[in-house]
Design a protein around this motif. Structure first.
Motif, short mmCIF file in Angstrom:
data_model
loop_
_atom_site.label_atom_id
_atom_site.label_comp_id
_atom_site.label_asym_id
_atom_site.label_seq_id
_atom_site.Cartn_x
_atom_site.Cartn_y
_atom_site.Cartn_z
N GLU A 109 0.83 -1.21 0.00
CA GLU A 109 0.00 0.00 0.00
C GLU A 109 0.87 1.26 0.00
OE1 GLU A 109 -3.62 2.17 -0.02
OE2 GLU A 109 -3.01 0.15 -0.60
N ILE A 110 1.99 1.22 0.70
CA ILE A 110 2.91 2.38 0.70
C ILE A 110 3.45 2.62 -0.71
CG2 ILE A 110 5.18 3.15 1.47
CD1 ILE A 110 4.54 1.91 4.20
N VAL A 111 3.80 1.53 -1.40
CA VAL A 111 4.27 1.66 -2.78
C VAL A 111 3.17 2.28 -3.64
CG1 VAL A 111 4.99 0.41 -4.85
CG2 VAL A 111 5.91 -0.24 -2.61
N ASN A 112 1.94 1.78 -3.51
CA ASN A 112 0.82 2.30 -4.31
C ASN A 112 0.56 3.78 -4.03
OD1 ASN A 112 0.45 -0.25 -5.44
ND2 ASN A 112 -1.10 -0.85 -3.92
N LEU A 113 0.58 4.15 -2.75
CA LEU A 113 0.32 5.55 -2.40
C LEU A 113 1.44 6.47 -2.90
CD1 LEU A 113 -1.01 5.06 1.25
CD2 LEU A 113 -2.34 5.76 -0.75
N THR A 114 2.67 5.97 -2.86
CA THR A 114 3.79 6.76 -3.39
C THR A 114 3.61 7.01 -4.88
OG1 THR A 114 5.30 5.83 -1.73
CG2 THR A 114 6.29 6.84 -3.68
N ASN A 115 3.24 5.98 -5.61
CA ASN A 115 3.04 6.13 -7.05
C ASN A 115 1.83 7.00 -7.38
OD1 ASN A 115 5.29 4.84 -8.14
ND2 ASN A 115 4.35 2.82 -7.97
N GLU A 116 0.79 6.93 -6.54
CA GLU A 116 -0.36 7.81 -6.74
C GLU A 116 0.04 9.28 -6.59
OE1 GLU A 116 -3.56 6.77 -4.15
OE2 GLU A 116 -3.77 4.72 -4.95
N LEU A 117 0.87 9.56 -5.59
CA LEU A 117 1.35 10.92 -5.39
C LEU A 117 2.17 11.38 -6.60
CD1 LEU A 117 1.90 13.45 -3.63
CD2 LEU A 117 3.84 12.20 -2.65
N ARG A 118 3.02 10.52 -7.09
CA ARG A 118 3.86 10.89 -8.23
C ARG A 118 3.02 11.10 -9.49
NH1 ARG A 118 9.44 9.75 -7.21
NH2 ARG A 118 9.87 9.38 -9.42
N GLU A 119 1.99 10.30 -9.66
CA GLU A 119 1.09 10.49 -10.81
C GLU A 119 0.40 11.85 -10.74
OE1 GLU A 119 -1.54 7.18 -10.80
OE2 GLU A 119 -0.25 5.93 -12.07
N GLU A 120 -0.02 12.23 -9.52
CA GLU A 120 -0.66 13.54 -9.35
C GLU A 120 0.28 14.68 -9.72
OE1 GLU A 120 -2.00 13.81 -5.36
OE2 GLU A 120 -3.48 12.20 -5.55
N LYS A 121 1.59 14.46 -9.50
CA LYS A 121 2.59 15.48 -9.80
C LYS A 121 3.18 15.32 -11.19
CE LYS A 121 2.25 17.14 -5.62
NZ LYS A 121 1.66 18.47 -5.37
N ASN A 122 2.60 14.39 -11.99
CA ASN A 122 3.10 14.12 -13.35
C ASN A 122 4.56 13.69 -13.35
OD1 ASN A 122 0.64 14.77 -14.71
ND2 ASN A 122 1.11 16.95 -14.44
N ILE A 123 4.90 12.85 -12.37
CA ILE A 123 6.25 12.29 -12.26
C ILE A 123 6.15 10.80 -12.53
CG2 ILE A 123 8.25 11.98 -10.74
CD1 ILE A 123 7.17 14.37 -9.11
N GLN A 124 7.15 10.25 -13.21
CA GLN A 124 7.11 8.83 -13.54
C GLN A 124 6.98 7.98 -12.27
OE1 GLN A 124 10.69 7.34 -15.30
NE2 GLN A 124 12.04 8.09 -13.68
N THR A 125 6.17 6.94 -12.36
CA THR A 125 5.98 6.05 -11.21
C THR A 125 7.20 5.15 -11.04
OG1 THR A 125 4.81 4.46 -12.61
CG2 THR A 125 3.49 6.09 -11.42
N LEU A 126 7.31 4.55 -9.87
CA LEU A 126 8.48 3.74 -9.51
C LEU A 126 8.19 2.26 -9.68
CD1 LEU A 126 9.38 5.69 -6.25
CD2 LEU A 126 10.41 5.97 -8.51
N ASN A 127 9.20 1.51 -10.06
CA ASN A 127 9.11 0.06 -10.18
C ASN A 127 9.58 -0.58 -8.88
OD1 ASN A 127 8.42 0.17 -13.01
ND2 ASN A 127 10.56 0.71 -13.38
N VAL A 128 8.90 -1.63 -8.45
CA VAL A 128 9.30 -2.34 -7.24
C VAL A 128 10.56 -3.14 -7.53
CG1 VAL A 128 8.66 -4.08 -5.55
CG2 VAL A 128 6.94 -2.45 -6.36
N SER A 129 11.58 -2.92 -6.74
CA SER A 129 12.85 -3.63 -6.89
C SER A 129 13.00 -4.63 -5.75
CB SER A 129 14.01 -2.63 -6.87
OG SER A 129 15.25 -3.29 -6.68
N ASN A 130 13.17 -5.90 -6.09
CA ASN A 130 13.39 -6.91 -5.05
C ASN A 130 14.67 -6.66 -4.29
OD1 ASN A 130 11.03 -8.31 -5.69
ND2 ASN A 130 12.04 -9.56 -7.25
N LYS A 131 15.67 -6.12 -4.98
CA LYS A 131 16.94 -5.83 -4.31
C LYS A 131 16.76 -4.71 -3.28
CE LYS A 131 20.26 -7.36 -7.82
NZ LYS A 131 21.40 -6.97 -8.69
N LEU A 132 16.04 -3.66 -3.66
CA LEU A 132 15.81 -2.57 -2.71
C LEU A 132 14.92 -3.03 -1.55
CD1 LEU A 132 15.35 0.62 -4.94
CD2 LEU A 132 17.35 -0.09 -3.61
#
Length: 472
Positions: A141-164
């Motif tokens: 949910e934190i990942v989803n909310l982060t990407n929702e915020l970035r979409e609102e700001k017209n910033i590219q969304t983030l990919n989930v990295s297993n390493k990170l």
């Protein structure tokens, strides 16, 4: 047939509706309208209720037939669906299911069951309900909310990295083991160490931290109130994300640590990279964004020696937060956390030390410290240079969430045995509600003219209690 014979055939000595000859056949007393003295007339027992006019307790339940009729019960025995739900003369037009005593019992039972479930849930230790499945849901949910915020700001969304994600988990475990909450560990390791350990080859990286019981949206709200954490959330240079939430003991307090890592994989570049570009990459990794080339002595915030100190007053009505920040070459400075700002003043006796304090009242603690987010220091130099850096807390303890917020968080989870317990009680309340609605509907629409308002009110009251138990 002579006149005397005809009179004998219709003679009714006790005027109970049964002729003396009929009473002779039934074995009742022709001179008493109630042969068994159960407050039900012989005629009613034979032709209305179907009970034995010679036995005051037809169903042998130790309650006289007349008393059962007055209570809306079936004098011939229990378990008749017709008597439970349908109003008729046999149950005095009042279905047993909605008898006031029965309604009161079911309402009290529903409230007792709901109270027990609530008490059981809220007094569970954190580790019992923060199962791996629940923590994973919060991470996603934190990942989803982060990407929702970035979409609102017209910033590219983030990919989930297993390493990170693995790096974030290792970082959270290290903080619990070594009992610290900061971007730098007691041994001097920066967060980038854990990213390096998982072989994530990055050009830029960043970290957000949170501590304390809160759902994903609460964590995001805490980060968005912090300038450094918010900058990470909307930084367009990041491409990947990894989040880990870990439950454990911190300073003898059962809590949750959340680590959010950001990064971008290093891309092949020409060998003639400029010195300025290298400097910019290093600054991103440390959480500092270079605005322009630096030709002057920079401001330096010592995040190792600096801290915000939390001290609860003896009356526990308020908490004092004091700042001790070490800054070089600053003209003015302030510390921020939550919605609070502490204006810092340079200490006249110790060079580079800036101090200040504020008071947080009890009713604001949950809002500010649930979750706990690292405070930020903003320093401005004489030439307008600006530096922002996170510093650690000292004596920090996440605010204890209210029973209401804790209960609804646990109740809304879709996994774990706590969810199963909540589900069982929900099924019980749903079944009871269906029966209550059916009984009340039949009572109203079948024989509404025979009903008393109090009977309808008691049925509506039970339905209201069951609806409350389902919603809460």
């Amino acid at each position: 047939m002579d006149k005397k014979q005809k009179n004998d055939d219709i003679k009714d000595s006790d005027a109970d509706g049964l002729t003396d000859k009929e009473e002779e056949v039934f074995g009742t007393d022709p001179f008493s309208p109630d042969s068994d003295n159960d407050d039900l007339g012989d005629y009613q027992e034979i032709h209305v209720y179907g009970t034995d006019p010679n036995d005051p307790d037809t169903d042998k339940d130790s309650v006289p037939d007349g008393a059962e009729v007055k209570m809306g019960l079936n004098p011939r025995g229990k378990g008749k669906l017709r008597d439970l739900f349908i109003p008729h003369e046999g149950n005095n037009y009042h279905p047993r299911a909605l008898h006031p005593k029965r309604v009161l019992f079911h309402a009290a039972s529903a409230l007792a069951i709901k109270s027990s479930v609530i008490m059981f849930i809220v007094f569970l230790p954190t580790a019992a309900w923060l199962t791996p499945d629940v923590l994973l849901e919060q991470e996603n949910e934190i990942v989803n909310l982060t990407n929702e915020l970035r979409e609102e700001k017209n910033i590219q969304t983030l990919n989930v990295s297993n390493k990170l994600h693995s790096a974030a988990y290792g970082r959270a475990q290290d903080m619990l083991i070594k009992q610290y909450f900061a971007h730098t560990s007691p041994s001097g390791d920066r967060f980038s160490k854990w990213i390096d350990d998982v072989k994530y080859n990055y050009s830029v990286s960043g970290e957000n931290l949170a501590m304390g019981f809160a759902d994903a949206r609460g964590v995001m709200n805490g980060w968005m109130r912090s300038p450094t954490h918010y900058d990470n959330l909307v930084d367009s240079d990041y491409e990947d994300i990894g989040v880990s939430a870990v439950d454990g003991m911190y300073n003898s307090y059962d809590t949750t640590l959340v680590v959010q890592f950001f990064g971008a994989q290093r891309k092949p570049v020409a060998s003639s990279i400029s010195v300025a570009s290298k400097l910019e990459g290093e600054a991103k990794e440390s959480g500092v964004v270079l605005q322009e080339k630096i030709f002057f002595e920079p401001i330096v915030i010592d995040e190792i020696r600096s801290k915000l100190i939390v001290e609860e007053r003896e009356d526990k009505y308020a908490t004092i937060v004091s700042a001790e920040v070490y800054i070089n070459k600053a003209q003015e400075a302030e510390a921020r956390f939550g919605n609070y700002t502490i204006e810092l003043q340079e200490d006249p006796f110790e060079e580079g030390l800036w101090t200040g304090s504020t008071i947080i009242f009890k009713e604001e603690k949950e809002q500010i410290f649930s979750p706990v987010v690292l405070p930020s220091v903003i320093a401005i130099g004489f030439d307008g240079q600006k530096e922002i850096k996170d510093i650690p807390w000292e004596n920090i303890k996440p605010a204890e969430p209210s029973i209401v917020s804790k209960y609804f968080f646990i109740k809304n989870q879709d996994s774990g045995f706590v969810h199963a317990i909540s589900r069982v009680s929900t099924v019980y309340f749903t079944i009871m509600l269906i029966f209550a609605v059916i009984a009340l509907g039949l009572m109203i629409f079948v024989e509404i003219r025979k009903q008393h308002p109090k009977h309808i009110a008691s049925g509506l009251g039970l339905i209201a209690v069951l609806l409350l138990a389902l919603v809460v």
